[in-house]
Scaffold this active site. Structure first.
Site, PDB file in Angstrom:
ATOM      1  CE1 TYR A 111      36.842  47.635  42.132  1.00 36.97           C
ATOM      2  CE2 TYR A 111      37.771  46.537  44.045  1.00 36.97           C
ATOM      3  CZ  TYR A 111      36.684  46.870  43.276  1.00 36.97           C
ATOM      4  OH  TYR A 111      35.434  46.452  43.637  1.00 36.97           O
ATOM      5  CB  CYS A 112      44.625  50.582  41.354  1.00 36.74           C
ATOM      6  SG  CYS A 112      43.237  51.744  41.577  1.00 36.74           S
ATOM      7  CB  VAL A 113      47.307  45.757  41.653  1.00 37.64           C
ATOM      8  CG1 VAL A 113      48.337  44.721  41.198  1.00 37.64           C
ATOM      9  CG2 VAL A 113      47.853  46.560  42.832  1.00 37.64           C
ATOM     10  CB  THR A 116      48.434  49.509  37.098  1.00 37.13           C
ATOM     11  OG1 THR A 116      47.616  50.605  37.556  1.00 37.13           O
ATOM     12  CG2 THR A 116      49.828  50.006  36.788  1.00 37.13           C
TER      13      THR A 116
END
Length: 181
Positions: A111-113, A116
């Site tokens: 998700y966020c990794v 980003t």
């Protein structure tokens, strides 16, 4: 290379829910100590959400994990999306420090990794993805039939082979991350 260590969402509420969360938080804390020694900025990203939820900025679970032992010189950036650059001052903060490379760690791998890392490329940054410095949910991705370890391996492979004109992604295990010359 002018680097910054980006720590994505290593928060009290999430560490117990991810694969090897405490081990990961301790590994990231070690990276943060090394970054500080080398004069490299440490930026901790924090997922926040509406009041009354587990990501309420005032809730204990939304705090950055105490295992990281953040220092007063570290910067915390609140975010509301999987992409840490979306509607935050992260890009400006990195530009002010002449950062051209982010050393990326954190939660959650898929998700966020992932979001980003891809956004960092869109912002013209190179990414050093700490290959053992990110984790997905403890059960991996059961709908896809992937264990947590397989999710990490898959994202390491996908992100490190991405072709993007803005920057590159290089995989480096935590023990081999070098912040200084």
């Amino acid at each position: 290379m002018r680097a910054a260590l980006l720590i994505v969402d290593v928060q009290e509420v999430l560490v117990p829910l991810v694969w090897r969360g405490e081990e990961l938080a301790d590994r990231v804390a070690s990276l943060a100590r090394e970054a500080r020694r080398a004069g490299v900025p440490v930026v901790a990203l924090r997922q926040v959400g509406p009041g009354g939820t587990e990501f309420d900025p005032d809730s204990p679970g939304a705090r950055i994990s105490a295992r990281l032992r953040l220092e007063p010189t570290d910067v915390v950036v609140d975010k509301t999306a999987t992409d840490a650059f979306y509607r935050t001052d992260l890009a400006a903060l990195l530009a002010e420090r002449d950062v051209d490379t982010v050393v990326l760690t954190g939660l959650a791998t898929d998700y966020c990794v992932d979001a980003t890392a891809r956004s960092a490329l869109n912002h013209g940054l190179d990414v050093v993805l700490v290959s053992d410095g990110h984790s997905p949910a403890a059960d991996g991705d059961p709908e896809a039939g992937l264990t947590a370890e397989q999710v990490v391996d898959r994202h390491n492979r996908l992100l490190s082979t991405a072709v993007h004109p803005g920057g590159t992604v290089r995989l480096v295990p935590a023990a081999q991350v070098a912040f200084g010359p």
